[in-house]
Design a protein around this motif. Structure first.
Motif, PDB file in Angstrom:
ATOM      1  N   MET B  57      -5.099 -23.469  -7.086  1.00 20.99           N
ATOM      2  CA  MET B  57      -4.989 -22.135  -6.984  1.00 20.99           C
ATOM      3  C   MET B  57      -4.111 -21.805  -5.643  1.00 20.99           C
ATOM      4  O   MET B  57      -3.769 -22.635  -4.919  1.00 20.99           O
ATOM      5  CB  MET B  57      -6.683 -21.976  -6.418  1.00 20.99           C
ATOM      6  N   ASN B  58      -3.834 -20.455  -5.935  1.00 25.22           N
ATOM      7  CA  ASN B  58      -3.189 -20.108  -4.453  1.00 25.22           C
ATOM      8  C   ASN B  58      -3.368 -18.785  -4.267  1.00 25.22           C
ATOM      9  O   ASN B  58      -4.186 -18.084  -4.556  1.00 25.22           O
ATOM     10  CB  ASN B  58      -1.522 -20.006  -5.020  1.00 25.22           C
ATOM     11  N   LEU B  59      -2.965 -18.572  -2.793  1.00 25.45           N
ATOM     12  CA  LEU B  59      -3.492 -17.153  -2.309  1.00 25.45           C
ATOM     13  C   LEU B  59      -2.167 -16.752  -1.661  1.00 25.45           C
ATOM     14  O   LEU B  59      -1.256 -17.323  -1.195  1.00 25.45           O
ATOM     15  CB  LEU B  59      -4.427 -17.604  -0.881  1.00 25.45           C
ATOM     16  N   THR B  60      -1.948 -15.269  -1.709  1.00 26.23           N
ATOM     17  CA  THR B  60      -0.829 -14.793  -1.485  1.00 26.23           C
ATOM     18  C   THR B  60      -0.809 -13.539  -0.258  1.00 26.23           C
ATOM     19  O   THR B  60      -1.675 -13.019   0.005  1.00 26.23           O
ATOM     20  CB  THR B  60      -0.216 -13.935  -2.621  1.00 26.23           C
ATOM     21  N   LYS B  61       0.349 -14.018   0.450  1.00 23.60           N
ATOM     22  CA  LYS B  61       0.580 -12.903   1.621  1.00 23.60           C
ATOM     23  C   LYS B  61       1.784 -12.216   1.409  1.00 23.60           C
ATOM     24  O   LYS B  61       2.748 -12.952   0.920  1.00 23.60           O
ATOM     25  CB  LYS B  61       0.424 -13.677   2.809  1.00 23.60           C
ATOM     26  N   VAL B  62       2.051 -10.961   1.468  1.00 23.42           N
ATOM     27  CA  VAL B  62       3.227 -10.205   1.470  1.00 23.42           C
ATOM     28  C   VAL B  62       3.640  -9.732   2.930  1.00 23.42           C
ATOM     29  O   VAL B  62       2.892  -9.234   3.675  1.00 23.42           O
ATOM     30  CB  VAL B  62       3.283  -9.036   0.409  1.00 23.42           C
ATOM     31  N   ASN B  63       5.040  -9.879   3.203  1.00 23.87           N
ATOM     32  CA  ASN B  63       5.555  -9.252   4.531  1.00 23.87           C
ATOM     33  C   ASN B  63       6.289  -8.022   4.280  1.00 23.87           C
ATOM     34  O   ASN B  63       7.310  -8.068   3.207  1.00 23.87           O
ATOM     35  CB  ASN B  63       6.414 -10.407   5.089  1.00 23.87           C
ATOM     36  N   VAL B  64       5.988  -6.875   4.672  1.00 24.75           N
ATOM     37  CA  VAL B  64       6.576  -5.699   4.346  1.00 24.75           C
ATOM     38  C   VAL B  64       7.929  -5.703   4.997  1.00 24.75           C
ATOM     39  O   VAL B  64       8.149  -5.722   6.316  1.00 24.75           O
ATOM     40  CB  VAL B  64       6.002  -4.448   4.623  1.00 24.75           C
ATOM     41  N   LYS B  86      -3.799  -6.373   1.771  1.00 26.87           N
ATOM     42  CA  LYS B  86      -4.703  -7.457   1.880  1.00 26.87           C
ATOM     43  C   LYS B  86      -4.347  -8.765   1.626  1.00 26.87           C
ATOM     44  O   LYS B  86      -3.903  -8.971   0.345  1.00 26.87           O
ATOM     45  CB  LYS B  86      -5.985  -7.126   0.944  1.00 26.87           C
ATOM     46  N   ASN B  87      -4.209  -9.645   2.702  1.00 28.52           N
ATOM     47  CA  ASN B  87      -3.601 -10.732   2.494  1.00 28.52           C
ATOM     48  C   ASN B  87      -4.320 -11.924   2.351  1.00 28.52           C
ATOM     49  O   ASN B  87      -5.381 -11.899   2.826  1.00 28.52           O
ATOM     50  CB  ASN B  87      -2.498 -11.202   3.674  1.00 28.52           C
ATOM     51  N   PHE B  88      -4.101 -13.048   1.397  1.00 30.90           N
ATOM     52  CA  PHE B  88      -4.702 -14.082   1.342  1.00 30.90           C
ATOM     53  C   PHE B  88      -6.174 -13.885   0.751  1.00 30.90           C
ATOM     54  O   PHE B  88      -7.115 -14.578   1.001  1.00 30.90           O
ATOM     55  CB  PHE B  88      -4.943 -14.943   2.353  1.00 30.90           C
ATOM     56  N   ASN B  89      -6.380 -12.622  -0.168  1.00 33.90           N
ATOM     57  CA  ASN B  89      -7.802 -12.565  -0.528  1.00 33.90           C
ATOM     58  C   ASN B  89      -8.014 -12.543  -1.978  1.00 33.90           C
ATOM     59  O   ASN B  89      -9.054 -12.411  -2.432  1.00 33.90           O
ATOM     60  CB  ASN B  89      -8.104 -11.121  -0.092  1.00 33.90           C
ATOM     61  N   SER B 248      13.415 -13.847   0.181  1.00 32.32           N
ATOM     62  CA  SER B 248      14.176 -12.617  -0.456  1.00 32.32           C
ATOM     63  C   SER B 248      13.110 -11.714  -0.900  1.00 32.32           C
ATOM     64  O   SER B 248      11.714 -12.020  -1.210  1.00 32.32           O
ATOM     65  CB  SER B 248      15.246 -12.773  -1.270  1.00 32.32           C
ATOM     66  N   ASN B 249      13.737 -10.383  -1.310  1.00 36.14           N
ATOM     67  CA  ASN B 249      12.762  -9.524  -1.726  1.00 36.14           C
ATOM     68  C   ASN B 249      12.271  -9.711  -3.084  1.00 36.14           C
ATOM     69  O   ASN B 249      12.902  -9.948  -4.081  1.00 36.14           O
ATOM     70  CB  ASN B 249      13.515  -8.074  -2.034  1.00 36.14           C
ATOM     71  N   ILE B 250      10.978  -9.508  -3.269  1.00 32.30           N
ATOM     72  CA  ILE B 250      10.141  -9.678  -4.711  1.00 32.30           C
ATOM     73  C   ILE B 250      10.382  -8.412  -5.360  1.00 32.30           C
ATOM     74  O   ILE B 250      10.020  -8.471  -6.678  1.00 32.30           O
ATOM     75  CB  ILE B 250       8.876 -10.136  -4.560  1.00 32.30           C
ATOM     76  N   SER B 251      10.621  -7.278  -4.783  1.00 31.86           N
ATOM     77  CA  SER B 251      10.418  -5.809  -5.436  1.00 31.86           C
ATOM     78  C   SER B 251      12.055  -5.609  -5.942  1.00 31.86           C
ATOM     79  O   SER B 251      12.891  -6.155  -5.317  1.00 31.86           O
ATOM     80  CB  SER B 251      10.265  -4.817  -4.467  1.00 31.86           C
ATOM     81  N   SER B 252      12.049  -4.835  -7.224  1.00 28.77           N
ATOM     82  CA  SER B 252      13.194  -4.747  -7.677  1.00 28.77           C
ATOM     83  C   SER B 252      13.789  -3.145  -7.049  1.00 28.77           C
ATOM     84  O   SER B 252      13.054  -2.197  -7.197  1.00 28.77           O
ATOM     85  CB  SER B 252      13.002  -4.350  -9.165  1.00 28.77           C
ATOM     86  N   THR B 253      14.765  -3.222  -6.427  1.00 31.75           N
ATOM     87  CA  THR B 253      15.314  -2.178  -5.924  1.00 31.75           C
ATOM     88  C   THR B 253      15.588  -1.108  -6.984  1.00 31.75           C
ATOM     89  O   THR B 253      15.615   0.297  -6.502  1.00 31.75           O
ATOM     90  CB  THR B 253      16.447  -2.406  -4.891  1.00 31.75           C
ATOM     91  N   ALA B 268       5.166   3.708  -5.224  1.00 27.63           N
ATOM     92  CA  ALA B 268       6.317   3.189  -5.084  1.00 27.63           C
ATOM     93  C   ALA B 268       6.267   1.622  -4.486  1.00 27.63           C
ATOM     94  O   ALA B 268       5.533   1.675  -3.537  1.00 27.63           O
ATOM     95  CB  ALA B 268       7.492   3.925  -4.661  1.00 27.63           C
ATOM     96  N   MET B 269       6.846   0.529  -5.033  1.00 22.20           N
ATOM     97  CA  MET B 269       6.619  -0.625  -4.306  1.00 22.20           C
ATOM     98  C   MET B 269       7.479  -0.832  -2.995  1.00 22.20           C
ATOM     99  O   MET B 269       8.701  -0.245  -2.925  1.00 22.20           O
ATOM    100  CB  MET B 269       7.394  -1.820  -5.393  1.00 22.20           C
ATOM    101  N   ASP B 270       7.127  -1.466  -2.059  1.00 29.07           N
ATOM    102  CA  ASP B 270       7.702  -1.689  -0.848  1.00 29.07           C
ATOM    103  C   ASP B 270       8.774  -2.728  -1.039  1.00 29.07           C
ATOM    104  O   ASP B 270       8.544  -3.593  -1.916  1.00 29.07           O
ATOM    105  CB  ASP B 270       6.863  -1.972   0.318  1.00 29.07           C
ATOM    106  N   ASP B 271       9.817  -2.935  -0.058  1.00 30.76           N
ATOM    107  CA  ASP B 271      10.600  -3.952  -0.278  1.00 30.76           C
ATOM    108  C   ASP B 271       9.595  -5.141   0.429  1.00 30.76           C
ATOM    109  O   ASP B 271       9.321  -4.993   1.334  1.00 30.76           O
ATOM    110  CB  ASP B 271      11.727  -4.004   0.614  1.00 30.76           C
ATOM    111  N   LEU B 272       9.399  -6.557  -0.304  1.00 30.01           N
ATOM    112  CA  LEU B 272       8.558  -7.389   0.290  1.00 30.01           C
ATOM    113  C   LEU B 272       9.104  -8.550   0.108  1.00 30.01           C
ATOM    114  O   LEU B 272       9.511  -9.228  -0.802  1.00 30.01           O
ATOM    115  CB  LEU B 272       7.040  -7.287  -0.692  1.00 30.01           C
ATOM    116  N   ASN B 273       8.671  -9.401   1.058  1.00 28.81           N
ATOM    117  CA  ASN B 273       8.734 -11.014   0.978  1.00 28.81           C
ATOM    118  C   ASN B 273       7.353 -11.683   0.518  1.00 28.81           C
ATOM    119  O   ASN B 273       6.295 -11.048   1.465  1.00 28.81           O
ATOM    120  CB  ASN B 273       9.290 -11.642   2.277  1.00 28.81           C
TER     121      ASN B 273
END
Lengths: 407, 300
Positions: B57-64, B86-89, B248-253, B268-273
């Motif tokens: 299993m994995n938990l995810t956190k995104v950094n804006v 909401k990170n790691f939830n 690197s960014n996971i969102s498509s610019t 709209a998606m933020d630019d996220l790592n």
């Protein structure tokens, strides 16, 4: 052996690092394509865009109406500036002494102009004004237009404004040419018909209490002007040289139930148009009208494409543009699904190319469309946030997106 | 060019494997024979190829990195309606195939992974009446859940401690992720106090395909720890914890606003790592000495 293994692993690691890749920053993409909804958290405020221009720095300036329920009987004038990425920059609320902003919003020598009128309710007025301001929404001022009342539509052609207005007292549709300084250089009135019945729909239009008519005015060519407005009890397309007492030609609608909902001259006798007739809508991307016509909009040559997907008597906007080295016509209208429908036609022969729909979930309505300096398209409209709060929205489509709709 | 790099990478990998195979074929002898050649065996047993699988299993956190929003406030601060992540939830999952080469406590590991990660954010809007004697208001809350699947190609170096059956290790590496699919689910709920009373509501969730909203690739670093437990037949059980730090960014610019349905909803998606904490269990098989009588690494 050991050296071989290590060297292989190092090469693998280097090769691996070379293929590492990710999404690069792309500010150009943010400018080419965006969607913005400009929200005001006032429960009882509503906004309705009239026209939009793009300034030299790529910013967007929107001319709109603002109505605050409970405090405003007739919508006030509202100006909004967004940057080239669609971010809100500034707003200007003009107040309740001026009402009825009329497009086109026009840029002349770094100043922006539009017509409006003194508030009927607050100032007991009816006089038209030519308003101007700069691209930072500063220096707002108005110029009195002597004798001109109830402005309904305007355009800019031949270094002067062409204005359609109404003289309710004399029951006239008035077409005028006006300089940027506010001097009326030519003016001519044509009867809308005698009796109270003839002026009622016009007054209701200005009070925003009933149908909003697609008034329009412009220059065809060679001193021939047209206006789409009331003439002789009927919503008609009228041609005039603004000199003769009688119109040069008329394409009559049917009272206020039928007529042209949009008209754009492509040449002296070729037009892109749309018409409405008892709720039905027809698009005519390639129609011939001579300035000396004496016809009705329901004649066989104005049949057009019927689009049941559009709401009854929809607002229609037509934009001439170029994509894939072709001249195209983009029609924008409101659909039954409460989206903004865009219909792409070949300007040369009026053949249909494709369609696209903007908006989802919340209702969307078209306000205006402009071709942007990067070859894209900006569509300004109204969306109803939470299904009820009318707010200004801008859809910016990139050049590539527009091209994808062109066959 | 990228294809060339990939080709080179595959070639090098194949060369490495064939190198190991050739040395194996040259020296294929019975385990008993190895025991007789202690000095040579010591050197030989310091190297080992392993293949294995693991999952977890994995938990995810995104950094804006950069905020983007379709809703542009004109008379209130944008932070009032900004996205709250909401990170790691939300629990995701991953499945990994592992090929690794052990040499003198260091392990070089290639771990192709299929990773399903989830993260969510919410934003809130409120409209209040300014009219006197009028308490009308509407509050809307948008809950947005993203599910995104990537194929990851991580390359790690591990260092093992101890020489018992239980061998803990530390690991560090890099990874390249390739987007496979994505969906986005939007649920709108709110409180409507505009009809003479209070009405709490929640609309049906709208789920849309959102593959194009995510970048085709992203990359990052990995650090982690774990432990091997070696069974009698040389098969290893593996508990592995990895923290993947997206670079690197996971969102498509390019496609941020391309989904008309999501744009219509106002998203709209933020630019996220994207960072990801993954816990996996699995097993590894040595490519040599699978006989139960031979202890590959813990024979001492």
């Amino acid at each position: 052996m050991l050296q071989k293994i290590f060297s292989s692993l190092i090469i693998v690691a280097v090769a691996f690092s070379l293929i590492m890749c990710g999404e690069a920053d792309n500010p150009q993409a943010e400018m080419n394509q965006f969607v913005s909804v400009f929200d005001n958290n006032q429960f009882n405020a509503g906004f309705n865009p009239i026209d939009m221009v793009q300034t030299d720095d790529g910013s967007y300036i929107v001319l709109a109406e603002e109505k605050v329920t409970d405090t405003t009987e007739i919508p006030n004038i509202y100006l909004l500036k967004a940057d080239k990425y669609g971010n809100f920059v500034k707003e200007l609320e003009i107040g309740d002494s001026l009402i009825n902003p009329v497009g086109h919003l026009t840029v002349v020598e770094n100043k922006l102009y539009f017509f409006c009128m003194v508030s009927v309710v607050k100032a007991n007025g009816k006089d038209a004004r030519l308003a101007s301001f700069d691209s930072n929404l500063d220096g707002f001022k108005t110029t009195n237009l002597n004798g001109i009342t109830y402005p309904a539509a305007a355009s800019y052609a031949g270094n002067q404004f062409v204005l359609l207005s109404y003289n309710i007292d004399d029951k006239l549709s008035v077409i005028s040419t006006i300089s940027a300084a506010g001097a009326v250089t030519k003016s001519k009135g044509y009867t809308v018909g005698e009796g109270d019945d003839s002026e009622e729909p016009i007054l209701n239009h200005f009070l925003r209490t009933d149908k909003i008519f697609p008034f329009d005015v412009g220059l065809v060519a060679g001193g021939v002007y047209y206006f789409n407005g009331f003439y002789n009890y009927t919503f008609s397309l009228v041609f005039t040289n603004i000199s003769d007492d009688e119109p040069m030609g008329i394409v009559a609608g049917y009272n206020d139930k039928g007529g042209f909902s949009a008209i754009t001259p492509l040449s002296a006798s070729k037009y892109a148009a749309a018409r409405f007739n008892f709720g039905n809508n027809y698009l005519l991307p390639n129609t011939t009208i001579t300035a000396t016509s004496n016809a009705t909009s329901t004649d066989a040559n104005f049949k057009g494409y019927s689009l049941p997907e559009l709401i009854p008597d929809t607002k229609v906007k037509i934009l001439r543009a170029t994509a894939k080295e072709k001249n195209i016509l983009i029609y924008g209208a409101d659909t039954q699904t409460r989206q903004i429908g865009l219909y792409f036609y070949n300007e040369a022969d009026g053949t249909f190319m494709s369609s696209r729909y903007l908006g989802f979930s919340n209702p969307y309505q078209i306000g205006c469309m402009i071709a942007t300096e990067d070859g894209g398209l900006a569509v300004c409209g109204t969306t109803y946030l939470a299904g009820r709060f009318p707010r200004i929205c801008i859809f910016k489509l990139s050049k590539e997106e527009v091209a994808s709709n062109v066959k | 060019m990228k294809k060339l790099y990939l080709l080179l990478f595959c070639f090098l990998l194949a060369a490495n494997v064939s190198l190991a195979q050739s040395s194996k074929s040259k020296k294929r002898k019975s385990p008993a024979a190895y025991n007789k050649q202690n000095k040579e065996n010591e050197r030989f047993l310091e190297k080992q190829w392993w293949l294995g699988v693991k999952g977890g299993m994995n938990l995810t956190k995104v950094n804006v990195v950069t905020n983007f929003s379709i809703i542009a406030p004109t008379n209130y601060d944008a932070s009032e309606s900004g996205k709250k992540y909401k990170n790691f939830n939300l629990v995701g999952s991953q499945f990994t195939m592992e090929a690794m080469f052990y040499f003198k406590r260091f392990t070089f590991s290639l771990q192709p992974t299929y990773q399903h990660s989830r993260f969510a954010y919410s934003n809130q809007y409120k409209w209040i009446s300014t009219a006197e004697n009028n308490a009308n208001s509407v509050e809307l809350k948008y809950n947005q859940e993203q599910k995104v699947d990537h194929v990851l190609i991580p390359l790690l170096v591990k260092y093992e401690f101890g020489s018992n059956k239980l061998r803990p290790y530390l690991q560090i590496g890099i990874f390249q992720a390739i987007r496979v699919s994505a969906t986005k689910a939007v649920t709108v709920s709110g409180i409507d106090q505009a009809s003479g009373g209070k009405n709490e509501f929640s609309d049906e969730t709208v789920t849309v395909g959102a593959k194009d909203l995510f970048a085709k690739n992203y990359w990052g670093f990995i650090a982690g720890a774990g432990a091997y437990y070696t069974l009698g037949n040389n098969v290893r059980l593996n508990l592995d914890v990895q923290y993947k730090y997206g670079m690197s960014n996971i969102s498509s610019t390019k496609n941020r606003y391309s989904n008309d349905r999501l744009a219509g909803i106002g998203d709209a998606m933020d630019d996220l790592n994207m960072d990801n904490l993954a816990i996996s269990v699995g097993c590894l098989f040595p490519l040599r000495f699978l006989e139960s009588g031979f202890k590959s690494l813990d024979r001492k």
